[in-house]
Design a protein around this motif. Structure first.
Motif, short mmCIF file in Angstrom:
data_model
loop_
_atom_site.label_atom_id
_atom_site.label_comp_id
_atom_site.label_asym_id
_atom_site.label_seq_id
_atom_site.Cartn_x
_atom_site.Cartn_y
_atom_site.Cartn_z
N LYS A 4 -5.48 9.28 -29.96
CA LYS A 4 -6.11 8.20 -30.72
C LYS A 4 -5.08 7.34 -31.44
O LYS A 4 -5.43 6.52 -32.30
CB LYS A 4 -7.09 8.80 -31.74
CG LYS A 4 -8.28 9.51 -31.08
CD LYS A 4 -9.13 10.20 -32.14
CE LYS A 4 -10.23 11.02 -31.50
NZ LYS A 4 -10.78 11.99 -32.47
N GLY A 5 -3.81 7.58 -31.17
CA GLY A 5 -2.75 6.73 -31.74
C GLY A 5 -2.64 6.81 -33.25
O GLY A 5 -2.30 5.82 -33.89
N CYS A 6 -2.91 7.97 -33.84
CA CYS A 6 -2.89 8.07 -35.31
C CYS A 6 -1.48 8.02 -35.87
O CYS A 6 -1.29 7.77 -37.05
CB CYS A 6 -3.59 9.34 -35.78
SG CYS A 6 -2.69 10.87 -35.43
N SER A 7 -0.47 8.30 -35.03
CA SER A 7 0.95 8.20 -35.39
C SER A 7 1.45 9.28 -36.32
O SER A 7 2.57 9.19 -36.84
CB SER A 7 1.27 6.83 -36.03
OG SER A 7 0.81 5.81 -35.19
N VAL A 8 0.67 10.32 -36.58
CA VAL A 8 1.13 11.41 -37.42
C VAL A 8 2.31 12.12 -36.75
O VAL A 8 3.25 12.57 -37.40
CB VAL A 8 -0.03 12.39 -37.74
CG1 VAL A 8 0.46 13.60 -38.49
CG2 VAL A 8 -1.09 11.67 -38.55
N CYS A 36 -0.56 17.42 -34.54
CA CYS A 36 -1.48 16.54 -33.81
C CYS A 36 -2.94 16.96 -34.03
O CYS A 36 -3.32 18.07 -33.66
CB CYS A 36 -1.16 16.55 -32.32
SG CYS A 36 -2.33 15.57 -31.37
N PRO A 37 -3.77 16.11 -34.62
CA PRO A 37 -5.16 16.50 -34.89
C PRO A 37 -6.00 16.65 -33.63
O PRO A 37 -7.01 17.33 -33.64
CB PRO A 37 -5.70 15.37 -35.76
CG PRO A 37 -4.54 14.57 -36.17
CD PRO A 37 -3.49 14.76 -35.12
N ASP A 38 -5.59 16.00 -32.54
CA ASP A 38 -6.42 16.04 -31.34
C ASP A 38 -5.83 16.91 -30.24
O ASP A 38 -6.33 16.91 -29.12
CB ASP A 38 -6.67 14.61 -30.84
CG ASP A 38 -7.53 13.85 -31.83
OD1 ASP A 38 -8.74 14.09 -31.86
OD2 ASP A 38 -6.99 13.04 -32.60
N TYR A 84 -13.82 12.95 -34.66
CA TYR A 84 -13.17 12.58 -35.92
C TYR A 84 -12.35 11.30 -35.76
O TYR A 84 -11.89 10.97 -34.67
CB TYR A 84 -12.27 13.72 -36.40
CG TYR A 84 -13.01 15.02 -36.59
CD1 TYR A 84 -14.09 15.09 -37.46
CD2 TYR A 84 -12.66 16.16 -35.89
CE1 TYR A 84 -14.80 16.26 -37.62
CE2 TYR A 84 -13.37 17.33 -36.05
CZ TYR A 84 -14.44 17.39 -36.92
OH TYR A 84 -15.13 18.55 -37.07
N CYS A 85 -12.14 10.61 -36.88
CA CYS A 85 -11.32 9.41 -36.87
C CYS A 85 -9.88 9.77 -36.50
O CYS A 85 -9.47 10.91 -36.68
CB CYS A 85 -11.30 8.76 -38.25
SG CYS A 85 -12.92 8.44 -38.95
N PRO A 86 -9.10 8.82 -36.01
CA PRO A 86 -7.70 9.11 -35.70
C PRO A 86 -6.98 9.65 -36.94
O PRO A 86 -7.13 9.10 -38.04
CB PRO A 86 -7.13 7.74 -35.32
CG PRO A 86 -8.31 6.96 -34.85
CD PRO A 86 -9.47 7.44 -35.66
N GLY A 87 -6.22 10.74 -36.77
CA GLY A 87 -5.43 11.28 -37.87
C GLY A 87 -6.18 12.16 -38.84
O GLY A 87 -5.63 12.58 -39.86
N SER A 110 -6.79 17.73 -47.81
CA SER A 110 -6.79 16.94 -46.59
C SER A 110 -6.88 15.46 -46.90
O SER A 110 -7.05 15.06 -48.04
CB SER A 110 -8.00 17.32 -45.73
OG SER A 110 -8.02 18.70 -45.53
N THR A 111 -6.79 14.69 -45.84
CA THR A 111 -6.93 13.25 -46.00
C THR A 111 -8.24 12.78 -45.38
O THR A 111 -8.77 13.42 -44.48
CB THR A 111 -5.79 12.50 -45.28
OG1 THR A 111 -5.87 12.83 -43.89
CG2 THR A 111 -4.44 12.91 -45.81
N CYS A 112 -8.75 11.67 -45.90
CA CYS A 112 -9.84 10.97 -45.23
C CYS A 112 -9.37 9.54 -45.13
O CYS A 112 -9.66 8.72 -45.99
CB CYS A 112 -11.14 11.06 -46.02
SG CYS A 112 -12.47 10.12 -45.25
N ASN A 113 -8.55 9.26 -44.11
CA ASN A 113 -7.91 7.94 -44.10
C ASN A 113 -8.91 6.79 -43.98
O ASN A 113 -8.69 5.73 -44.53
CB ASN A 113 -6.81 7.88 -43.03
CG ASN A 113 -7.30 8.34 -41.69
OD1 ASN A 113 -8.07 7.65 -41.05
ND2 ASN A 113 -6.89 9.52 -41.27
N SER A 114 -10.04 7.02 -43.30
CA SER A 114 -11.06 5.96 -43.22
C SER A 114 -11.68 5.72 -44.59
O SER A 114 -11.87 4.59 -45.00
CB SER A 114 -12.15 6.35 -42.24
OG SER A 114 -11.62 6.54 -40.97
N GLY A 115 -11.99 6.80 -45.30
CA GLY A 115 -12.60 6.69 -46.62
C GLY A 115 -11.63 6.17 -47.67
O GLY A 115 -12.03 5.46 -48.59
#
Lengths: 72, 256
Positions: free
Chosen positions: A15-19, A60-62, B28-31, B221-226
């Motif tokens: 998803k390209g989150c870049s983490v 990586c979250p995914d 889930y959202c990216p990241g 944790s993070t909620c980068n969208s929120g």
């Protein structure tokens, strides 16, 4: 002893989150110019400095990264 | 010097997606930290070889679909009631590993009574608590754990102690109860932090079979969208602001 590694990224799941980019100690990951079928720019290997430390895959979250490593 | 194609062989793999994670793409959202925590729970269960003896209780919140991603037995609890379901599952199946996976809106708000009494009873379960200081699923409203001054959709000028109260440090509260065995606070923003969290989750699973009480692992944790930040900026914001109020480390360990 030195290590050489490489990573394989599942482009369609990324998803390209870049983490991974922020966590790479060798700065060898970048975002692609192209997008995948979901419209995300995906991570890709930028150069051959990879040492196979697996930091990118660990954060990586995914779970899209597979890491390979050999001793040289 | 080996070329990249020479290295890419199955025998050289040092890290890959755990087999216990299903092929479903996470919603889930990216990241999002949820994905990382799901992954390390799957790794721990895989390494301990307890896939057929583990029961997960999923909450209400973004992680409501946790059962789509980890290939074990799951139950879906009503909002905040995961510790009650886990109590039943563990008491009826004492040989099974039972864990709940809850966010801060689920555990620290609507489910406060449930978790306090589960801890007080000393149930032999593991609780994984994801604290991102916001209600992520419903659009970023203020949660009990929201920091003072933090902007959310229901506190657009920042959380004010006079109007909205103070952030709830529920992990420290639970450590004061006699029924808890292991209480820790971890994060998943760097590779080192992920490994520490993984060890903590593994310890929790091991303690849940020792009949010594409840193990509670908070993951900041993070909620980068929120939070309206990019995933990398959200991790940075978390280290700068969240860790001040929610410092990392073990809070209680009865076997130490």
């Amino acid at each position: 002893m030195a290590f050489k590694g490489t990573i394989e990224i599942d482009r369609q799941r990324c998803k390209g989150c870049s983490v991974c980019i922020a966590n790479c100690p060798m700065e060898c990951i970048r975002l692609s110019k192209a997008v995948n079928s979901k419209g995300y720019r995906y991570a890709e290997l930028a150069n051959d400095a990879c040492i196979g430390c697996a930091s990118c895959a660990t954060v990586c979250p995914d779970s899209v990264i597979t890491v390979y490593r050999v001793k040289i | 010097m080996d070329s990249v194609t020479d290295i890419r062989k199955p025998e050289n793999i040092v890290y890959r997606k755990p087999a216990l994670l299903t092929d479903n793409i996470m919603h889930y959202c990216p990241g999002c930290s949820h994905g990382t925590v799901h992954k390390i729970i799957a790794e721990v269960i895989e390494e301990m070889g307890i896939q057929d003896r583990t029961i997960g209780i999923s909450p209400v919140g973004c992680s409501v679909f946790a059962y789509n991603y980890i290939d074990i037995d799951w139950q879906e609890a009503a909002h905040g009631r995961a510790p009650a379901l886990a109590t039943a599952a563990k008491r009826l199946n004492p040989d099974k590993y039972v864990f709940t996976y809850q966010g801060d809106g689920d555990l620290a708000s609507i489910g406060t009574a449930e978790i306090i009494h589960a801890c007080s009873r000393g149930e032999n379960i593991v609780v994984v608590f994801i604290n991102n200081g916001i209600y992520g699923m419903t659009g970023g409203q203020m949660a009990p754990t929201t920091l003072l001054g933090m902007k959310t959709s229901t506190t657009p000028y920042g959380r004010d102690a006079k109007l909205n109260g103070f952030p709830l440090k529920i992990t420290e509260m639970l450590a004061a109860l006699d029924g808890t065995a292991f209480i820790t606070r971890q994060a998943v923003h760097t590779a080192a932090a992920v490994r520490k969290t993984k060890n903590a989750i593994r310890k929790g699973f091991e303690y849940s079979m020792k009949d010594i009480g409840l193990s509670f692992i908070e993951v900041v944790s993070t909620c980068n969208s929120g939070w309206k930040l990019s995933p990398v900026e959200a991790n940075k914001w978390m280290t700068e602001h969240m860790f001040e109020k929610y410092p990392l480390g073990d809070i209680k360990d009865v076997l130490k």
